[in-house]
Design an enzyme around this catalytic site. Structure first.
Site: not given
Lengths: 388, 388
Positions: B85, B334
């Protein structure tokens, strides 16, 4: 930019390595490189790792911190770079530039892939991720078939023969038989290739590089530091990276590796040399036709004359420009993420005069050529035994 | 090193974007950034792309040449970087360094992820590739459960409350409601969080960031060029990247984001500022506990005091250090590879005074904090409206 040198190299055996995890392979190669460089682990300032698809093959992403952690250097920056089969060639470029520009003085760079934990069908599917998934792979195209299209057109345009393709495999297997780290060490002849099963016409089984596990690693340093550690630093004197269309159908000429030619142009210019000056080369022979096309794109042969180059023995171990003394991807093996830095490991050994039975005599300048996909990413590095 | 500035930003809507392919998302964000920067496509010298797992989600690797090709800039170097991420935060670091050291003058950097083409179960499985596959994910651990372990221990050690966690989600949804690009724009209250289904005790559905599609992109340039194009260049004044153990069980203290603290230390030192000087921050709130731990690791709060910071309203839009004015990962969404540069897009808008209803008044210095996995890679950037 500062001069940068290679001071240590490491490589695992390439092959079907059932007893090793992804991390084991990278750590084995890295520790060998670090030992070879005679540096302390704690002096490594950053890590650059080429890996194509560990996410697909062994469901492990986030390779950067994983490898820093298992190498025992938690904390330092650790980058993972992906450009299909050119992943570690490009990781090497980033690592080189980071030292050349003064960001770091001493870094580790390498590549790794663990491909044999799944079936050949699954590996072929994962490899197709390097093509255009929506417009190529989705419709069933695999890499042997993409290179088969290039081969067929090259034969049509230039009269390249089936036998010339076979000679690439014969040469690379002969070289690989002299390399203890190679996946395949069996000597073959033209008939072996011509009688092997067709994979994608005109390419046969022995025209294709294997699916392999393996890792390779290199320690590079700024010149002043390099000389403290090594009596035989190998200098990086040229570096080029270019891209092409991802899909083969978008190119005006599929018989020429345009990105390779562009990357080579940049690397030659930076090194201020000509193709003629290269003493030894490791080129991206994922398929036999790729090596012939690489000869042309790298300027070792004129357009369409690559087939003649192999036929005339110019690229044999004792020829004018020995190509793939390691055995190349064809015989040494092709753990895709590991291949780019594996080529540079081989050239380092060659330029140091430490390549054993496959040593190219008196080699001073070497070229590494690493491609992703059907050539849509290409990176070329030029190394020199002598500081320039 | 040269001063480097952001001169253009672009971001797609985040959400479930069924009508867009991976490449569409990246190209949409990139063209927006290029238009915003008022540069010609042909002036872009290189591309850096953060992407975690397109190989797993949409079976497409080799993102570098793919995006260069579809953007219409075939030929130039195009790098794909992966650090779970934190992928595009780290891509941004590489792009920044390439310009700062003089390798390039004008580059495009961004991130992309297409996660909703598969089921939530599959996405959760792919996300687990950012943990230690052999020793964590293999045994069934998923990311909500890793962060749940951190949350439970933080509550035990420091008395952090369930309600404090909920307040992070409430704040970020309130901010997200003001952001037209956000995945979720619904305002919620503490009860919404406390009554939502348990995902991994003590974390509930509203403690977790969503699975999203999206892309973000930024044009950066050396200072002299930047001033030719932009009246409001935003300067990059700090950059830090650090790694930690990949597995949570190897850390001595799971209540502290060590790699984040190390990355922040480097970034603060480079920028020559203190946490106190930050006017606005985008932090990695993949789960509500992560934002509270980020407050502590970034120096906005003392160890164990993160819960009190949210309770006291310090990080609200009108507080002393507004955190996640965009809505954060929690509400903005996200799409993992896009998140790092999305944070920097938001800060750029904030520092330019162009953030509309969610504008933080008078913000001059901003901080972006992007993490991979359970914090085993972390990257911090500091931006400034004023040249330093």
């Amino acid at each position: 930019m500062r001069n940068v040198a290679i001071i240590g190299v490491g490589i695992t055996k390439f092959g079907e390595l059932w007893d090793k995890q992804l991390r084991d392979l990278f750590i084995d190669a890295s520790l060998e490189a670090i030992k070879d460089a005679k540096v302390d682990l704690k002096d490594i300032q950053a890590i650059y790792i080429g890996n194509m698809s560990a996410g697909e093959w062994v469901e492990q992403e986030h390779i950067g911190p994983l490898m820093a952690d298992y190498l025992g250097v938690r904390g330092i920056p650790s980058y993972r770079v992906e450009s299909a089969c050119a992943s570690s060639g490009i990781a090497f470029k980033l690592a080189y530039e980071a030292v050349a520009t003064g960001l770091y003085d001493l870094v580790l760079v390498g590549g790794v892939e663990k491909m044999t934990d799944v079936s050949t069908e699954e590996s072929t599917h994962h490899l197709a991720s390097a093509a255009d998934r929506e417009y190529e792979a989705f419709f069933g195209v695999t890499f042997p078939s993409l290179y088969a299209l290039m081969a067929r057109r090259h034969m049509y345009e230039y009269g390249t023969t089936r036998e010339q393709l076979a000679l690439v495999a014969v040469k690379n297997h002969r070289n690989g038989s002299l390399n203890p780290k190679a996946h395949f060490r069996n000597v073959i002849n033209i008939d072996t290739v011509l009688n092997s099963p067709i994979v994608a016409d005109p390419l046969r089984l022995f025209d294709c590089s294997p699916i392999s596990d393996g890792a390779s690693a290199i320690v590079i340093a700024s010149e002043d530091i390099a000389r403290k550690y090594s009596d035989t630093p190998i200098y990086i004197i040229g570096s080029g990276f270019a891209t092409d269309t991802i899909a083969l159908h978008d190119r005006s000429d599929i018989t020429f590796l345009w990105a390779t030619a562009e990357a080579a142009k940049k690397a030659y210019k930076m090194a201020d040399i000509e193709p003629n000056d290269i003493d030894v080369a490791e080129v991206h022979d994922c398929f036999t036709i790729a090596e012939i096309m690489a000869y042309e794109a790298l300027g070792f042969a004129e357009r369409g004359e690559g087939g003649k180059l192999i036929e005339e023995g110019v690229t044999e171990l004792d020829g004018k420009i020995p190509v793939n003394p390691s055995g190349g991807l064809k015989a040494k093996g092709h753990p895709v993420g590991a291949t780019g830095t594996a080529q540079i490991v081989e050239l380092t050994l060659q330029l140091r005069g430490e390549a054993g039975k496959r040593q190219v005599q008196g080699a001073e300048i070497g070229l590494a050529h690493n491609m992703g996909g059907s050539g849509s990413s290409a990176v070329v590095h030029i190394l020199s035994r002598v500081r320039r």
